[in-house]
Design a protein around this motif. Structure first.
Motif, PDB file in Angstrom:
ATOM      1  N   LYS A 346      -7.346  18.474 -42.622  1.00  0.00           N
ATOM      2  CA  LYS A 346      -8.252  17.382 -41.989  1.00  0.00           C
ATOM      3  C   LYS A 346      -8.230  15.995 -42.653  1.00  0.00           C
ATOM      4  O   LYS A 346      -8.158  14.800 -42.289  1.00  0.00           O
ATOM      5  N   LYS A 347      -8.347  16.201 -43.962  1.00  0.00           N
ATOM      6  CA  LYS A 347      -8.494  15.231 -44.870  1.00  0.00           C
ATOM      7  C   LYS A 347      -6.876  14.277 -44.959  1.00  0.00           C
ATOM      8  O   LYS A 347      -6.531  13.120 -45.001  1.00  0.00           O
ATOM      9  N   ARG A 350      -6.500  12.159 -41.924  1.00  0.00           N
ATOM     10  CA  ARG A 350      -7.271  10.957 -41.968  1.00  0.00           C
ATOM     11  C   ARG A 350      -6.479  10.193 -42.935  1.00  0.00           C
ATOM     12  O   ARG A 350      -6.807   8.869 -42.640  1.00  0.00           O
TER      13      ARG A 350
END
Length: 452
Positions: A346-347, A350
């Motif tokens: 998820k990081k 982003r």
């Protein structure tokens, strides 16, 4: 009869068995294989950083221990440890031998297998260097290549022996050709005696991986291998119509039908057509029979004409990689490891990570067995520990680095029980492999002698 010992299975292998052979067996030759596709590319990178590097320094250490004794006993030593800097190793060996008082020792060496400088000329002559695996376009990698090594056969090594060499240093000689050359030299086999050439190749094939041919990495009965801490390496006794695999006295390991069969089939895709630069080998009807304690006789090895094309292994810059690991303890180790990987991805989304490849493995679950591993979380709930490993490959260092600062914080910012080890991951260059073919007559190999 000629007696040949296999003294090395790869760059970084133990020197103990080779030294033991020189001191305690009746070998006439010691042949040591150091090279693989990746090895050559690593050596090429070493030489770019240091012009004096690029060969297997392990071999120098071995010769410091047993080279003088080998020379005095008349044991000739053959190796492809020259890698990407053959002359560099020859000069270092000559200096070492002079320091040991080995005046008159003849070191043979073979040049010409590294052809990266010849690629523009060969392309202009019409060669296309198509990928053997039918993957990619050569034009996409041609400007990124830093080594291109031809896999060659016995001929230039034999030429060194014919000039009186006590030792022969090569680059990418095939493993088995190092063993075939002394068979031809001692037994007088003809260049088109395909059956005998095949026997020599398979004798070498049974020796080229060192301890793997004598009970190391042994699937059949690894618990039954005696004295594995003192593992001996295999020896071939090759005569005109026969060859036997054995090992030195007073060492560990095992030579039996099962151990030889495992090595016999290693890396052989088609037993009726095992292609080498020297001969196409047919072992589809071969026999392996116990012939005494730690002795196996090999028979009915046949051969066909050698191929017109030779393999070329090209290493090229394929971007950058970075890998990080977190270990998780019971309870729910696997579930926590999966959750940590989800957080990281998820990081990465982003951050806009642009990756050519992303791999997430769980050591203890599927790092080795991959798609056939059992990965049902409920069934793996009671695992003592699991290590989450994530790796990315990117085109730039900057993209790869995006992963680095996200691993360590999960010790406190993620699921419980995480341990971070090994320090911050480092971005590393990725070496890609481009396997291709070249006509035999386009390769110019030369044999030389340096006398100490």
């Amino acid at each position: 009869m000629v007696v040949i010992g296999g003294g090395q299975g790869f760059w970084g292998d133990s020197n103990d068995a080779a030294i033991h052979m020189v001191r305690n067996s009746n070998i006439n030759y010691l042949a040591c294989d150091y090279l693989a596709e990746l090895t050559l590319s690593i050596m090429a990178r070493q030489k770019l950083k240091n012009p004096n590097a690029g060969y297997a320094r392990d071999f120098l250490g071995m010769m410091k221990e047993c080279g003088k004794e080998a020379y005095e006993k008349g044991i000739k030593v053959l190796t492809n440890a020259g890698g990407m800097n053959i002359k560099g190793l020859v000069d270092a060996l000559a200096e070492q031998a002079a320091g040991q008082g080995l005046k008159g020792m003849k070191i043979g060496y073979v040049l010409g297998d590294e052809i990266s400088a010849e690629i523009p000329r060969l392309l202009a002559e019409g060669m296309t260097f198509d990928n053997i695996d039918d993957v990619g376009d050569f034009n996409e990698v041609r400007d990124k290549i830093f080594n291109a090594n031809v896999y060659f056969g016995h001929e230039p090594t034999l030429a060194c022996l014919e000039q009186g060499a006590d030792m022969v240093i090569t680059g990418r000689s095939t493993d088995s050709a190092l063993f075939l050359a002394p068979c031809i030299y001692e037994l007088g086999w003809k260049a088109d005696d395909w059956n005998n050439l095949s026997r020599g190749i398979m004798a070498g094939h049974l020796l080229e991986c060192g301890g793997q041919g004598a009970g190391g990495n042994y699937d059949y009965d690894w618990r039954g291998v005696p004295r594995m801490d003192e593992l001996g390496f295999p020896i071939a006794e090759v005569s005109e119509n026969d060859f036997v695999i054995t090992k030195a006295p007073d060492c560990g390991g095992i030579i039996c039908e099962q151990s030889c069969k495992e090595q016999f089939l290693y890396e052989v895709h088609d037993p009726a057509n095992y292609i080498t630069p020297d001969v196409t080998v047919d072992i589809s009807q071969a026999t392996l029979k116990q012939a005494g304690d730690n002795r196996v006789r090999v028979g009915n090895v046949r051969g066909k004409e050698k191929p017109e094309m030779l393999k070329v292994s090209m290493g090229y810059h394929a971007g950058y990689k970075v890998a990080g690991m977190l270990s998780f303890a019971w309870p729910d180790a696997y579930e926590k490891a999966q959750y940590a990987a989800d957080i990281i991805m998820k990081k990465m989304r982003r951050k806009g990570l642009k990756a050519e490849e992303v791999r997430i493995d769980y050591i203890g679950v599927n790092a080795l067995h991959l798609a056939v591993a059992e990965t049902d979380s409920d069934k793996l709930k009671d695992l003592n520990e699991v290590v989450m490993r994530i790796a990315v490959r990117t085109l730039t260092k900057e993209e790869a680095y995006k992963l680095v600062p996200e691993i360590a914080p999960l010790q406190l910012n993620g699921p419980p029980g995480a341990s971070f080890f090994g320090g911050r991951a480092k971005v590393q260059e990725v070496i890609g492999l481009w396997p291709t073919l070249i006509p035999r007559d386009a390769v110019r190999l030369t044999s030389h002698i340096l006398e100490v």
